[in-house]
Motif scaffolding. Structure first.
Motif, PDB file in Angstrom:
ATOM      1  N   SER A  42     -55.928  36.623 104.135  1.00 29.68           N
ATOM      2  CA  SER A  42     -55.504  35.855 102.975  1.00 29.68           C
ATOM      3  C   SER A  42     -55.972  36.521 101.702  1.00 29.68           C
ATOM      4  CB  SER A  42     -56.092  34.438 103.047  1.00 29.68           C
ATOM      5  OG  SER A  42     -57.477  34.485 102.866  1.00 29.68           O
ATOM      6  N   LEU A  43     -55.439  36.042 100.581  1.00 27.44           N
ATOM      7  CA  LEU A  43     -55.809  36.584  99.278  1.00 27.44           C
ATOM      8  C   LEU A  43     -56.714  35.609  98.555  1.00 27.44           C
ATOM      9  CD1 LEU A  43     -52.335  38.005  98.164  1.00 27.44           C
ATOM     10  CD2 LEU A  43     -54.166  39.132  99.404  1.00 27.44           C
ATOM     11  N   ALA A  44     -57.562  34.906  99.286  1.00 22.64           N
ATOM     12  CA  ALA A  44     -58.448  33.927  98.667  1.00 22.64           C
ATOM     13  C   ALA A  44     -59.315  34.597  97.630  1.00 22.64           C
ATOM     14  CB  ALA A  44     -59.324  33.270  99.737  1.00 22.64           C
ATOM     15  N   SER A  45     -59.549  33.912  96.535  1.00 20.07           N
ATOM     16  CA  SER A  45     -60.334  34.499  95.457  1.00 20.07           C
ATOM     17  C   SER A  45     -61.783  34.565  95.855  1.00 20.07           C
ATOM     18  CB  SER A  45     -60.188  33.648  94.194  1.00 20.07           C
ATOM     19  OG  SER A  45     -60.825  32.401  94.391  1.00 20.07           O
ATOM     20  N   MET A 173     -57.679  42.909 103.345  1.00 19.79           N
ATOM     21  CA  MET A 173     -56.922  41.757 103.824  1.00 19.79           C
ATOM     22  C   MET A 173     -55.474  41.806 103.321  1.00 19.79           C
ATOM     23  SD  MET A 173     -59.666  38.634 103.579  1.00 19.79           S
ATOM     24  CE  MET A 173     -61.045  38.534 104.736  1.00 19.79           C
ATOM     25  N   GLU A 174     -55.288  42.231 102.074  1.00 20.04           N
ATOM     26  CA  GLU A 174     -53.939  42.413 101.542  1.00 20.04           C
ATOM     27  C   GLU A 174     -53.160  43.422 102.379  1.00 20.04           C
ATOM     28  OE1 GLU A 174     -53.233  43.176  97.388  1.00 20.04           O
ATOM     29  OE2 GLU A 174     -55.010  42.044  96.823  1.00 20.04           O
ATOM     30  N   GLN A 175     -53.814  44.526 102.722  1.00 20.42           N
ATOM     31  CA  GLN A 175     -53.162  45.543 103.547  1.00 20.42           C
ATOM     32  C   GLN A 175     -52.760  44.969 104.907  1.00 20.42           C
ATOM     33  OE1 GLN A 175     -56.394  48.346 103.398  1.00 20.42           O
ATOM     34  NE2 GLN A 175     -55.474  49.549 101.750  1.00 20.42           N
ATOM     35  N   GLY A 176     -53.644  44.161 105.485  1.00 19.43           N
ATOM     36  CA  GLY A 176     -53.338  43.542 106.769  1.00 19.43           C
ATOM     37  C   GLY A 176     -52.146  42.609 106.685  1.00 19.43           C
ATOM     38  N   LYS A 177     -52.109  41.789 105.646  1.00 19.84           N
ATOM     39  CA  LYS A 177     -50.984  40.858 105.463  1.00 19.84           C
ATOM     40  C   LYS A 177     -49.682  41.630 105.268  1.00 19.84           C
ATOM     41  CE  LYS A 177     -49.176  36.758 104.859  1.00 19.84           C
ATOM     42  NZ  LYS A 177     -49.057  35.810 105.995  1.00 19.84           N
ATOM     43  N   ALA A 178     -49.728  42.687 104.450  1.00 17.57           N
ATOM     44  CA  ALA A 178     -48.524  43.484 104.198  1.00 17.57           C
ATOM     45  C   ALA A 178     -48.041  44.179 105.472  1.00 17.57           C
ATOM     46  CB  ALA A 178     -48.803  44.508 103.105  1.00 17.57           C
TER      47      ALA A 178
END
Length: 530
Positions: A42-45, A173-178
């Motif tokens: 996730s992209l949680a802050s 995590m962004e890379q994983g989601k993408a």
């Protein structure tokens, strides 16, 4: 009734054995309020305040992997001083439809200034980072804590200059989601898991999740394009140890895994790097002699390469491939020139050369004004790109006379890079599996054989028929005798006046039994590098 002196001697003996354990044991780290990877990345802050699962709260500290056989992890065959990693969940037998998982392995980084010192401790406590000779290996934990304490202030300043923490977890995590989305578009449903080597979410946490989720087809993907003992090798060795500790969970009838140990030559990776470099070179079209491209790769000690680490050759081949792509189709007089350098050296030992700061000074002295810097061995922005290159090396360049300092961004979630990761994953699923153990043997078998030979030499002094256990008992008996003699001397006569430096108001004879004495000795050793 025992005399006061006898009681004091007995108490001293107990303290003599317990004090080193207490002194060397690393400080615990609170586990509440830490962000964890649950489900898809996730992209949680960074303001997220999710409480860690109860399974993780069983940990007594955030320190990982004390060296094997250490006097701090196994005293008289007793319990470990640092709690074991959470036990791996039992994976279900494969269903008719494969459940595909992708395990990202990366370095990790502190997300707040309070976490910096313990992150550094985990880093330097890794025997693949600080490679101590055999006799000093039991001191790994102690030396790691001292180095971490010494380096923490400057490291905190570096992290503070980039916002107070490392962005590497969010970016990974962004890379994983993408990657999940890209593979879904290609008809493959999967789930990514992020395992960091030295900070949250630790590799152990990621493995627990993927086993709990019932993954039966696993692709292990270290996010290091070039293989090194200290990066991919360290993460794979940890994973191999976890597999050996829980063979039932890793039964190949339950879960089939394969490793992508290095991928610096993949066409998608090369093309994406070349494209990003090309964007920074657009203003120099027609005048390539006015600019130079400098690749800045993370350095490693020369001793690693001498031990069989392929990192240097991977880096050199990688730069050749990228610049060949950058200059593709250009006539000879219009090709861009380039230089390779190595950054982030630590300590007094010799590292791979040339060093980045030396190259910057050399280029500036040669009259160069325009420079494009490429962070080669990093796929995400973190402190060594955002602070070391963007701030420290920019200042060095400007002082050397380089007025136009440009830096190519890290790959992060660039669509070309995500496409490369998708290609790598699909190829790995189609091809015969390469197990973790096989990958380690393939890439660093020479180094492991050398380590085994050195360990054999260290034990070769033993008389035939005398076991290591017997020698350990004899050594402990000798230590008790020495401690009894020393404590009796102190009780009867006080600390004798022995020539030498006074440590924290103690005479050297007494200081030998204190944390201050050990700390003083290590400070002397560390200061030899200056």
């Amino acid at each position: 009734m025992p005399s006061p002196t006898a009681s004091l001697v007995a108490f001293g003996l107990v303290f003599a054995f317990l004090a080193p354990v207490e002194a060397f044991a690393p400080a615990g780290v609170p586990l509440t309020g830490r962000r964890v990877l649950t489900g898809a990345p996730s992209l949680a802050s960074s303001a997220s305040s999710a409480v860690r699962p109860s399974l993780l709260s069983l940990r007594s500290s955030a320190v990982s992997n004390p060296p094997e056989g250490s006097i701090f992890s196994n005293l008289f065959g007793g319990a470990r001083m640092v709690s074991e990693a959470p036990s791996q969940a039992q994976a279900a037998y494969p269903a008719q439809q494969d459940k595909v998982g992708i395990l990202f392995l990366n370095l990790g980084g502190p997300e707040s200034l309070d976490e910096v010192e313990d992150f550094l401790y985990n880093l330097f406590n890794d025997p693949d980072i600080i490679r101590l000779p055999g006799p000093l290996k039991p001191l790994q934990s102690f030396i790691a804590r001292r180095i971490a304490t010494a380096r923490a202030p400057s490291s905190r300043e570096a992290y503070e200059s980039i916002g107070g923490g490392s962005p590497i977890v969010d970016l990974t995590m962004e890379q994983g989601k993408a990657l999940e989305e890209e593979l879904s578009r290609r008809g493959v449903e999967c789930k990514t898991y992020v395992g960091m080597r030295y900070w949250y979410p630790f590799t152990e946490e990621a493995v627990d999740r993927l086993l709990r989720d019932g993954v039966n087809r696993l692709v292990v993907l270290p996010l290091y394009p070039q293989y090194s003992i200290s990066t991919s090798g360290s993460s794979l060795r940890l994973l191999q140890q976890m597999m050996e500790d829980s063979p039932h969970s890793w039964d190949p009838r339950k879960i089939d895994h394969t490793v992508i140990p290095s991928w610096f030559s993949h066409p998608g990776y090369v093309a994406t790097q070349a494209e990003l470099i090309g964007k920074q070179l657009e203003e120099f079209e027609g005048n390539p002699a006015d600019v130079k491209v400098m690749f800045s790769a993370h350095g490693v000690p020369v001793s690693y390469v001498e031990a069989g680490d392929p990192y240097k050759s991977h880096i050199e081949e990688c730069t050749e491939l990228i610049m060949r792509k950058v200059n593709e189709g250009r006539p000879e007089g219009q090709k861009f020139d380039w230089k390779l350098a190595f950054q982030s050296r630590v300590g007094p030992v010799k590292w791979l050369e040339p060093y980045t700061d030396d190259v910057l000074n050399e280029l500036g002295e040669g009259g160069l004004k325009n420079l494009v810097v490429v962070p080669l061995s990093f796929v995400s922005e973190h402190v060594e790109t955002l602070e070391e290159i963007d701030i420290e090396y920019r200042e060095v360049a400007e002082e050397a006379g380089i007025t136009n300092f440009k830096r190519v961004p890290a790959l992060n979630s660039d669509p070309g890079f995500i496409g490369c990761l998708a290609d790598l994953t699909l190829d790995a699923l189609r091809e015969p599996s390469l197990r973790v153990e096989e990958a380690l043997q393939l890439y660093q078998g020479q180094s492991m054989q050398k380590d085994a030979a050195e360990e054999g030499k260290r034990q070769s002094w033993l008389v035939p028929g005398v076991s290591l256990a017997a020698e350990a008992i004899n050594g402990r008996v000798a230590m008790m005798a020495f401690a009894s003699l020393a404590i009796s001397q102190v009780i009867s006569s006080g600390c004798p006046a022995i020539s030498g430096p006074s440590i924290a108001g103690k005479e050297p004879f007494c200081a030998a039994f204190s944390y201050d004495g050990w700390a003083w000795l290590l400070d002397v050793i560390l200061n030899l590098q200056t």
